[in-house]
Design an enzyme around this catalytic site. Structure first.
Site, PDB file in Angstrom:
ATOM      1  N   GLU A 232       0.835  -1.205   0.000  1.00 56.59           N
ATOM      2  CA  GLU A 232       0.000   0.000   0.000  1.00 56.59           C
ATOM      3  C   GLU A 232       0.875   1.263   0.000  1.00 56.59           C
ATOM      4  O   GLU A 232       1.758   1.432   0.839  1.00 56.59           O
ATOM      5  CB  GLU A 232      -0.925  -0.027   1.231  1.00 56.59           C
ATOM      6  N   THR A 276      -6.300   0.701  -5.242  1.00 60.20           N
ATOM      7  CA  THR A 276      -5.545  -0.510  -4.922  1.00 60.20           C
ATOM      8  C   THR A 276      -5.978  -1.673  -5.804  1.00 60.20           C
ATOM      9  O   THR A 276      -5.146  -2.418  -6.331  1.00 60.20           O
ATOM     10  CB  THR A 276      -5.796  -0.912  -3.456  1.00 60.20           C
ATOM     11  N   ASP A 449       1.388  -0.055  -4.812  1.00 61.59           N
ATOM     12  CA  ASP A 449       0.149  -0.012  -5.598  1.00 61.59           C
ATOM     13  C   ASP A 449      -0.050   1.349  -6.268  1.00 61.59           C
ATOM     14  O   ASP A 449      -0.537   1.448  -7.380  1.00 61.59           O
ATOM     15  CB  ASP A 449      -1.084  -0.426  -4.778  1.00 61.59           C
TER      16      ASP A 449
HETATM   17  C1  GP9 Z   1      -8.835  -1.590   1.220  1.00 59.89           C
HETATM   18  C2  GP9 Z   1      -7.693  -1.007   0.493  1.00 59.89           C
HETATM   19  C3  GP9 Z   1      -8.013   0.396   0.145  1.00 59.89           C
HETATM   20  O1  GP9 Z   1      -9.137  -2.880   0.881  1.00 59.89           O
HETATM   21  O2  GP9 Z   1      -7.341  -1.761  -0.598  1.00 59.89           O
HETATM   22  O3  GP9 Z   1      -6.959   1.041  -0.439  1.00 59.89           O
HETATM   23  P1  GP9 Z   1      -7.193   2.215  -1.478  1.00 59.89           P
HETATM   24  O4  GP9 Z   1      -7.853   1.622  -2.672  1.00 59.89           O
HETATM   25  O5  GP9 Z   1      -8.040   3.248  -0.823  1.00 59.89           O
HETATM   26  O6  GP9 Z   1      -5.818   2.701  -1.776  1.00 59.89           O
HETATM   27 MN    MN Z   2      -4.045   1.600  -2.108  1.00 63.44          MN
END
Ligand code: GP9
Ligand code: MN
Length: 617
Positions: A232, A276, A449
């Site tokens: 993330e 993500t 991501d």
């Molecule tokens: C939650 C997460 C959210 O499952 O994947 O991340 P985001 O799409 O907000 O970056």
């Molecule tokens: Mn994300």
């Protein structure tokens, strides 16, 4: 009168907040005329509800402007009405939305409560006076304004500036957006499309990534397990970098320095509204994300043939791991069609410690190990981390880095703490894999991501520019790292070929010694090709791209002559004529990819052993 003047002022503020560069006066003029048209139509009518109508119109347009500018600030474009379906998702990332508010945005709606008093007085006054307008005025005034507006439109279009209004003027944009919803299902009309567009391998790299021949690093991961870590908000600038003498991501850096690792430092995100989940989708399938909604949300039921399926056909077990609600981003419905046999989600973990969204990364990794062991070998585990999610607020006890006073409680300072934490959990996970005897026979690929620090968000730009020592812009913002570790190999190198998540699948197939015999891929193998095309359509206008030498940014008003191009390395301007060929190619590829998704074409290809049946021209 007051409402009309205030709304026209807001039209001006809207032009300012959406940073319109060219033809501002034209856009302001058209916006003002349309505002005037509606108000005169209402006020010159003989309706006894005219004040209520005018005030409702005022409030609606103010609210639309407010949402538009908020969205624009973050995404660099105006929102589509179709986004209403994504409201739930927005609520989940609510913390980040709060951070977007600024005083000028709020000005667009702040006057509404005060105007309630004004409006109710005005209502009474209108009733008292009981003025009746004759036909001439009733039709003549709004009609005249309407006619002037139409003439301006006609002239603008005949001069070739129509897109400037369609893409930037408040009313025109939203009318057109509404029209699009009702008028088209396919982005690409069938008469524009021929079977050659998909099958011509010379023109497009579709299905052209055969791993045959003598290819560098081909098959070095063959028959090994595979773990893909999608991290993330992992940006590239933290890699091999220090903050006040402290290494930000020591564990990822250690992995990169390992003799068996390849590091791609010119790798970019390629996501759409699905964030993500689009990073997952694009990386697994080498298809462009749709811009209409999250790709999993819109095409979750389609047939695909990406990494999980290809590996399953080789006898692998493919599972996906993510410590959040299974239905978020429609993952639970989309994953089986992506090829994942099992989705280990929040419900499978013991969620004791949480930060932000859900289970902390350390627990996520630790508790995933038994599941990985359960998979048997060879396995493919796709793992999506969560803790380093914007706005990066973690309890103090998780703060390890020493952050200078001036960076405390800034997004930048919090991000460094947060990504340092995630890096630590990745380090622990790697140690755990070693202990379990899984490391030596497992290829590990790791990438971010998408960005963490938006360049127009808060004071990120200022702080980042100071930290990096050069201007922080979209190029740095969208740059994410990709690391591939193949145990036992002596291959350490940094590859600087420009690429994106679209290239992940072909690159991994080369490493794993496999071919995509059934599907379609738009990406290239970044180890054996340098024919880069990173075609963005989110955060930058559609048609913008990076290739191996330049960054081309298509103009927001859709007029090619207003676009910009610069050298990736020297950042010096390049003549935009030089960028036109790839600009067209970028648009074409995106259209074809959309067409494939909209028509579920991969299903046809698989069912009909490689043949695609589409209506020919
Ligand atoms: C939650 C997460 C959210 O499952 O994947 O991340 P985001 O799409 O907000 O970056
Ligand atoms: Mn994300």
């Amino acid at each position: 009168m007051l409402l009309t003047i205030l709304l026209i002022l807001k039209v001006g503020l809207f032009v300012y907040l959406t940073r319109i560069e060219y033809n501002q006066i034209l856009i302001f003029l058209v916006g003002s005329l349309i505002t005037l048209f509606f108000f005169t139509w209402i006020y010159f009518s003989n309706s006894n509800k005219k004040q209520t109508l005018a005030f409702s119109f005022y409030n609606t347009i103010s609210a639309i402007m407010f949402i538009d500018t908020l969205y624009y600030h973050y995404f660099n474009s105006l929102p589509s009405i179709t986004l209403i379906s994504q409201m739930g998702q927005v609520a989940a990332v609510g913390d980040s939305v709060k951070e977007l508010l600024n005083p000028l945005n709020i000005l667009l709606i702040a006057d509404i409560p005060f105007l309630f008093i004004y409006s109710s007085r005005k209502k009474k006054k209108i009733k008292r006076e009981g003025k009746v307008y004759d036909r001439k005025l009733r039709i003549g005034v709004p009609g005249g304004i309407g006619l002037v507006t139409v003439i301006i439109f006609l002239i603008t279009y005949s001069l070739g500036y129509g897109t400037a209004l369609e893409k930037q003027e408040l009313y025109t944009y939203h009318f057109k957006d509404l029209g699009n919803i009702f008028s088209s299902t396919n982005t690409m009309a069938e008469e524009d499309f021929s079977i050659e567009d998909i099958s011509n391998k010379d023109d497009l790299p579709l299905r052209g990534n055969s791993s045959k021949g003598n290819k560098k690093y081909h098959g070095i991961g063959k028959d090994k397990n595979l773990i893909v870590l999608q991290v993330e908000a992992l940006q590239n600038f933290v890699i091999n970098n220090k903050y006040e003498g402290q290494e930000i991501t020591p564990n990822i850096n250690k992995l990169i320095k390992d003799k068996s690792s390849i590091y791609f430092d010119n790798y970019y995100q390629l996501i759409g509204r699905g964030n993500t989940s689009d990073a997952e989708f694009v990386s697994q399938n080498s298809l462009y994300p749709t811009m209409k909604d999250g790709s999993y949300a819109l095409y979750g039921d389609n047939t695909f043939y990406g990494l999980p399926w290809i590996l399953r056909d080789e006898g692998y077990t493919s599972w996906v791991f993510h410590g959040y609600k299974p239905e978020f981003w429609n993952r639970d419905k989309a994953y089986p069609n992506q090829g994942f046999e099992r989705f280990i989600n929040q419900e499978d973990f013991d969620v004791k410690n949480t930060i932000g969204f859900g289970i902390i990364d350390e627990d996520f990794f630790e508790q995933s190990i038994p599941y990985i062991k359960e998979m048997g070998e060879p396995f493919y585990s796709f793992m999506i981390t969560l803790t380093s999610h914007t706005p990066f607020n973690m309890p103090e006890e998780y703060h390890v880095l020493d952050i200078k006073e001036e960076h405390k409680d800034t997004m930048f300072g919090n991000y460094l703490q947060s990504i340092h934490y995630t890096d630590k959990s990745i380090g622990e996970f790697i140690e755990e894999l070693k202990k379990e005897g899984l490391y030596e026979n497992t290829v590990i690929a790791l990438y971010g991501d998408h960005f963490a620090l938006h360049s127009t968000h808060e004071n990120n730009e200022e702080i980042m520019t100071e930290y990096l020592g050069y201007d922080y812009d979209h190029q740095d913002m969208m740059n994410i790292p990709l690391v591939i570790h193949v145990p036992g190999e002596d291959i350490n190198e940094t590859i600087s070929t420009v690429g994106s998540q679209l290239d992940f699948l072909p690159t991994m197939l080369n490493i794993m010694g496999l071919e995509n015999e059934k599907g379609i891929m738009f990406g290239i193998d970044l180890i054996n090709s340098t024919d880069s095309l990173v075609a963005q359509q989110y955060y930058l206008p559609k048609g913008s791209y990076f290739d191996s030498e330049k960054q081309f940014v298509m103009a927001k008003d859709g007029i090619y002559d207003h676009s910009r191009c610069h050298d990736l390395k020297t950042r010096k301007p390049i003549k935009i004529e030089k960028a036109k060929g790839k600009y067209k190619k970028a648009l074409r590829e995106i259209e074809i990819s959309n067409y494939i998704l909209e028509n579920d074409l991969i299903k046809q290809i698989i069912n009909d052993s490689g043949n695609i049946k589409v209506k020919e021209k």
